[in-house]
Design an enzyme around this catalytic site. Structure first.
Site, PDB file in Angstrom:
ATOM      1  N   LYS B 183       0.704  -1.180  -0.059  1.00 39.73           N
ATOM      2  CA  LYS B 183      -0.046   0.005   0.023  1.00 39.73           C
ATOM      3  C   LYS B 183       0.733   1.265  -0.148  1.00 39.73           C
ATOM      4  O   LYS B 183       1.505   1.583   1.036  1.00 39.73           O
ATOM      5  CB  LYS B 183      -0.750   0.021   1.099  1.00 39.73           C
ATOM      6  CG  LYS B 183      -1.793   1.215   1.101  1.00 39.73           C
ATOM      7  CD  LYS B 183      -2.545   1.622   2.246  1.00 39.73           C
ATOM      8  CE  LYS B 183      -1.733   2.847   3.045  1.00 39.73           C
ATOM      9  NZ  LYS B 183      -1.759   3.969   2.781  1.00 39.73           N
ATOM     10  N   GLU B 257      10.417   1.019  10.290  1.00 39.96           N
ATOM     11  CA  GLU B 257      11.310   1.877  10.186  1.00 39.96           C
ATOM     12  C   GLU B 257      10.706   3.346  10.367  1.00 39.96           C
ATOM     13  O   GLU B 257       9.907   3.568   9.400  1.00 39.96           O
ATOM     14  CB  GLU B 257      11.959   1.649   8.566  1.00 39.96           C
ATOM     15  CG  GLU B 257      13.420   2.293   8.307  1.00 39.96           C
ATOM     16  CD  GLU B 257      13.236   3.906   7.795  1.00 39.96           C
ATOM     17  OE1 GLU B 257      13.185   4.818   8.765  1.00 39.96           O
ATOM     18  OE2 GLU B 257      13.087   4.099   6.767  1.00 39.96           O
ATOM     19  N   GLU B 389      10.277  15.119  15.756  1.00 37.97           N
ATOM     20  CA  GLU B 389      10.607  15.232  14.204  1.00 37.97           C
ATOM     21  C   GLU B 389       9.686  16.064  13.555  1.00 37.97           C
ATOM     22  O   GLU B 389       8.482  16.368  13.499  1.00 37.97           O
ATOM     23  CB  GLU B 389      10.216  13.950  13.825  1.00 37.97           C
ATOM     24  CG  GLU B 389      10.919  13.533  12.257  1.00 37.97           C
ATOM     25  CD  GLU B 389      10.560  12.204  11.692  1.00 37.97           C
ATOM     26  OE1 GLU B 389       9.554  11.637  12.217  1.00 37.97           O
ATOM     27  OE2 GLU B 389      11.485  11.660  11.032  1.00 37.97           O
TER      28      GLU B 389
END
Lengths: 316, 478
Positions: B183, B257, B389
Site C-alpha cells: 500500500k 522503520e 521530528e
C-alpha cells in the site's frame, strides 16, 4: 601596487614556522565532498536567455592563449585579430579579455592590439617548469613588462612548496610581484603537480598572502589542468580571503576548457561559490585556445536556430 | 544574482502519460475497488489534480491477500535464478523508464526533478539489481543452508520516497520468494501504479505483486489481515506503534522503520566547506522529508560563528520552486497537512526563544504548499524543535564544547536512526561513531545510500534492517 601581506594577516608571514602554522591551520578539504559538490553544480541546466548571457560573458573572460615553441609573429598577430574581433560578421559579439603569449611575443601582441581595450598577458618566470634561479625569473618578468605586458602569469616553485619551504615560495612571489611593477600578477599554482586538495588550498592562500592579483590553476602543460573541483576550491579560497582581509582576488582556470558546456559550468561555480561579484573579466578569466570557436558556434546556433559548422568560425 | 539569473529549464511533462483514473492492482490486473470508492491525487507544487485512484476497502484487501497467497506456492518454488531473472528485468525496465518515472514522481510528490532523476530512480533500480543478485545465493547469506520465504508480505510505505521505498520493500521480498501486497501512501500513489505496469511488462506471474491504494484505514486492514505473514512498515512512529499493537501476539513478523531526529556533529577541525554541503544535504534534501535527515546540527562552540556564516551564505543560493525545473534545489511540501505541521513546530521554536532565520533571497510560489529553508539558532535540548521530528526543511542548531558532550546530546533523543560526524581526525570518527546510538553513522558525508548497506534504527526509530544482506533476514524463516 597592493601591499604584499594584508594587515590582518601580516604576522603569519613573519617566519617559515608561522607561515606553516597558518597554512596547515586552514580547514581541511574532504575530497569526496568537494568532488560531489562540483559534480552537482555541473548539472545546472543553463538555457535560452541565460545561455546567451553566459556565452557572451565567457567570451569576454577569455585569455586567448598561444604558448607553443613554434609560435611566430604571424601566429600571434592572427590571434590578436581574432581576439579583438571574434565574430567577423557580428560586431555585437564581445571581445576577449586578453591575449596570452610568451615574453618574446609581447611586443608583437602589444603592437597588434594597439587601440583596442584588450590586455596582453605574458607567462614569465621560466614558464612552465619554473626551474630557474630567481634572478633569471625576475629578469624574465622585467623583460615581459618592459615589452608592454599588462599582466604577468608566473609559476610557483612546486618543488619548494612540496618540500615544505613555504617561505621560499612566498618570497619568490613577492619578488616577482615587485619586479612586475604595475602589471597584474597571476600566480599559477599548477594544481596537477600539487596533487592534493589540501595543498591547493594552502598554495592559494600562500599566493594571495604574497600579493597575487589572480590565482590560476595551471600552465596547461601537464596532464591535469583546470578541473571543476580544483577551481571550486580556489573560488572558496578567494571568497574566504576577501572575508578575512577585504581584498578581492581573481581566479583563472586554464588548460583543457574546450566546450561551451564546460565554460558555463565554470560560470555556475563562480556564481554559486564566490558569488556574482566575481562574474566579470576583472575577477574571472578562462585560459583557453580552442574554447572561443565553440562559444562562437553556440552563439550562432542561438541566434539562427541552426548549427553552422567549423567553417563558419575562423581558424587562427 | 542579477548578472547571471538562470532561465527556467523545466523537464518536459510529455514523457509521462497519466490516466484520469486508476484501479487497484490485484492478481495481475487493474480493477475498481469493491465499494467503488475513489480519491484524487494532487501535485503539491500547484494543487493541480493529477488523477484519481481507487480506495481499497476490506474486501479488496482480502482479494489481494488471497491472490498473493495463491501466487506464493509457485513463486516460492521457483529456483532462485528464475526469480532473479524477473528482478533483473524489473530493474532494467525501471532504468529504461526512469525519465518517465522521475517526472511522475516529481509531479506527484513535489520533489525536485534533480533529486528524483539523480537519486530516487538510480537507487530504485540499484535495489532491484542488488537483490536480484541475492536470489540464487540465499544459502550463502549466513541464514542457514536452506532459508525459506516467510509467505505473504504486507507492506506499507510513506510518501517521501514513494518509488524508492517500494523498491526497498518489494525487491528483497521477491528475491527471497515471498509475495507482496503493498500500500503506497495516500498522497503519492501514482509511481506504485506505474510499477504495477512494469511488473506486467516484465511478465511477473499474477498475484506476486499486488498494489492497493487507499488511506490509513486501508493500511490498517492490510496489517490486521490474518492472511499476512510479515508486515513491513516505513512511516511515522505513531502509526508504527499502532501497527505493533495490532501485530502483537499474532504469528506475523514485523519490521518498522520510523522517525528520526538525527544529530549532525561538526567538530572544530572539520572540513568546513564540505561540512556545510553535508549539513545542507542532510536537512534540505527532499525538503527535509527524510526520516534520517540531519535535523539537529551539533556544532562545536569554537567554530559556531564561522560555520553559521558559511551555512547562511550557502542557504542564500538554494533555489526553491517548480519541482520540474532542473535547477530547483528545494521543491514543494508534500501536503497541506504536512505544511501545517511544519508551520506549527516552527512557530513553537520561535515561542520557545530560538532564533529563526530564512534566506532573504527566497521567494515562495503563490500556489501549492511551500516552506522556505529555515535555520533555528540558540536551540536548547529542551526545545520542542530539538526533540520532535519536524519532517521539513527546518534545521535546529545546538552547540557543544567537548566530544563527550556532543555524544551525550546526540544520544539524548527518543530516536536513533542516523547521525553524522564531521572531523578531519580519523580516530575521533571511530571513537565517536562507536558511542552513538544510531543505525547509520556517516562520517564526513550525509544521506548516502547504497543497496548493499543495511539501514534501520534504534529506540523509537524502529527495528529490523533493510538493505544489504541483513535486509534478507526479515523475509526469510531463519
Amino acid at each position: 601596487m597592493p601591499p604584499t601581506a594584508p594587515a590582518a594577516l601580516a604576522d603569519v608571514t613573519a617566519s617559515d614556522a608561522a607561515l606553516r602554522r597558518h597554512l596547515h591551520g586552514l580547514p581541511g578539504v574532504d575530497t569526496v565532498g568537494l568532488e560531489a559538490r562540483a559534480a552537482t553544480l555541473g548539472t545546472r541546466s543553463i538555457k535560452t536567455t541565460a545561455k546567451a548571457e553566459a556565452i557572451d560573458l565567457a567570451i569576454s573572460m577569455i585569455d586567448l592563449t598561444t604558448l607553443e615553441g613554434a609560435d611566430t609573429p604571424g601566429k600571434v598577430r592572427s590571434l590578436c585579430a581574432k581576439g579583438a574581433r571574434p565574430e567577423p560578421s557580428d560586431p555585437s559579439a564581445p571581445q576577449v579579455a586578453a591575449i596570452c603569449v610568451y615574453p618574446d611575443m609581447v611586443n608583437i601582441a602589444k603592437e597588434a592590439l594597439a587601440g583596442t581595450p584588450l590586455k596582453v598577458a605574458s607567462v614569465a618566470t621560466a614558464f612552465p617548469a619554473g626551474r630557474a634561479a630567481l634572478p633569471v625569473k625576475l629578469a624574465d618578468t622585467r623583460d615581459a613588462v618592459a615589452a608592454g605586458a599588462d599582466e604577468v602569469d608566473m609559476v610557483i616553485d612546486r618543488g619548494a612548496f612540496l618540500s615544505g619551504r613555504y617561505l621560499k615560495v612566498f618570497e619568490e612571489i613577492t619578488a616577482v610581484r615587485e619586479a612586475a611593477g604595475p602589471a597584474h600578477l597571476k600566480v599559477i599554482l599548477e594544481n596537477g603537480e600539487l596533487s592534493t586538495y589540501d595543498n591547493i588550498r594552502r598554495a592559494s592562500w600562500l599566493a594571495m598572502l604574497a600579493g597575487a592579483d589572480f590565482i590560476k590553476t595551471s600552465t596547461g602543460k601537464v596532464s591535469v589542468n583546470a578541473t571543476l573541483p580544483n577551481t571550486l576550491l580556489m573560488l572558496e579560497a578567494v571568497r574566504d580571503f576577501r572575508a578575512a582581509t577585504g581584498r578581492q582576488i581573481g581566479v583563472k582556470p586554464a588548460g583543457g576548457i574546450r566546450t561551451t558546456k564546460d565554460a558555463i559550468k565554470y560560470l555556475v561555480l563562480v556564481n554559486e561559490t564566490a558569488g556574482p561579484d566575481w562574474l566579470s573579466p576583472d575577477w574571472f578569466r578562462l585560459g583557453a585556445s580552442s574554447l572561443l570557436n565553440d562559444l562562437l558556434m553556440q552563439r550562432q546556433k542561438l541566434a539562427t536556430g541552426r548549427y553552422s559548422g567549423p567553417d563558419y568560425v575562423t581558424v587562427d | 544574482m542579477s548578472i547571471f539569473a538562470y532561465a527556467p529549464a523545466p523537464e518536459s511533462r510529455a514523457v509521462v502519460d497519466i490516466a484520469p483514473s486508476y484501479g487497484l492492482f490485484i492478481d495481475g490486473e487493474f480493477r475498481p475497488a469493491a465499494e467503488d470508492k475513489v480519491f484524487p491525487t494532487h501535485s503539491p507544487a500547484t494543487e493541480e489534480r493529477l488523477s484519481e485512484v481507487a480506495h481499497a476497502g476490506a474486501a479488496d484487501v482480502d482479494a489481494a491477500v488471497r491472490a498473493a497467497r495463491t501466487a506464493f506456492g509457485p513463486w516460492s518454488a521457483l529456483p532462485g535464478a528464475e526469480r532473479a531473472k524477473y528482478l533483473f528485468r524489473i530493474a532494467r525496465l525501471i532504468q529504461e523508464r526512469s525519465r518517465e518515472l522521475a517526472v511522475l514522481e516529481s509531479l506527484d510528490n513535489g520533489k525536485p526533478i534533480r533529486e528524483s532523476r539523480d537519486t530516487d530512480l538510480p537507487q530504485a533500480a540499484a535495489h532491484f539489481f542488488y537483490y536480484a543478485g541475492w536470489a540464487d545465493k540465499l544459502r550463502y547469506a549466513g541464514f542457514g543452508p536452506d532459508p525459506r520465504p516467510v509467505g505473504v508480505a504486507g507492506q506499507v510505505i510513506p510518501w517521501n520516497f514513494p518509488l524508492l521505498m517500494l523498491a526497498w520493500k518489494v525487491a528483497p521480498a521477491l528475491a527471497t520468494g515471498n509475495t507482496v501486497v503493498l500500500k503506497p501512501a495516500e498522497t503519492t500513489p501514482l509511481s506504485a501504479l506505474f510499477f504495477a505496469d512494469i511488473c506486467r511488462q516484465a511478465g511477473l506471474p499474477r498475484g506476486v505483486v499486488n498494489i492497493l491504494t487507499g488511506d490509513g484505514s486501508t493500511g490498517a486492514e492490510l496489517v490486521a489481515h490474518p492472511g499476512i505473514d510479515k508486515v513491513a512498515f516505513t512511516g511515522s512512529t505513531e502509526v508504527g506503534r499502532a501497527i505493533a499493537r495490532t501485530v502483537a501476539g499474532t504469528h506475523k513478523r514485523l519490521t518498522l522503520e520510523l522517525g528520526g531526529k538525527a544529530a549532525n556533529i561538526v567538530f572544530d577541525d572539520a572540513p568546513i566547506d564540505q561540512a556545510v554541503e553535508g549539513i545542507v544535504n542532510g536537512i534540505f534534501f527532499n525538503q527535509g522529508h527524510v526520516c534520517c535527515a540531519g535535523s539537529r546540527l551539533l556544532v562545536q562552540e569554537s567554530i559556531q560563528e564561522e560555520l553559521l556564516d558559511a551555512l547562511k551564505r550557502r542557504m542564500e543560493t538554494l533555489r526553491v520552486g517548480d519541482p520540474l525545473d532542473k535547477n530547483t534545489d528545494i521543491g514543494a511540501i508534500n501536503s497541506a497537512e504536512q505544511l501545517a505541521r511544519i508551520r506549527e513546530l516552527a512557530a513553537a521554536g520561535e515561542a520557545e526563544g530560538a532564533g529563526r532565520w530564512q534566506p532573504a533571497s527566497c521567494e515562495l510560489p503563490s500556489q501549492g504548499y511551500w516552506f522556505a529553508p529555515t535555520l533555528f539558532t540558540e536551540v536548547q535540548q529542551s526545545h520542542r524543535i530539538a526533540r520532535e521530528e519536524i519532517f521539513g526543511p527546518v534545521l535546529s542548531v545546538l552547540t557543544f564544547r567537548t566530544p563527550e558532550e556532543a555524544v551525550a546530546k546526540a544520544n539524548n533523543t527518543p530516536y536513533g536512526l542516523s547521525a553524522g560526524i564531521w572531523t578531519e581526525k580519523g580516530s575521533r570518527i571511530l571513537s565517536v561513531a562507536d558511542k552513538l546510538r544510531a543505525g547509520v553513522v556517516w562520517a564526513n558525508t550525509f544521506n548516502k545510500f547504497d543497496p548493499a548497506s543495511p539501514f534501520g534504527g534504534y529506540k523509537e526509530s524502529g527495528f529490523g534492517r533493510e538493505g544489504g544482506r541483513h535486509g534478507l533476514e526479515a523475509y526469510l524463516n531463519v
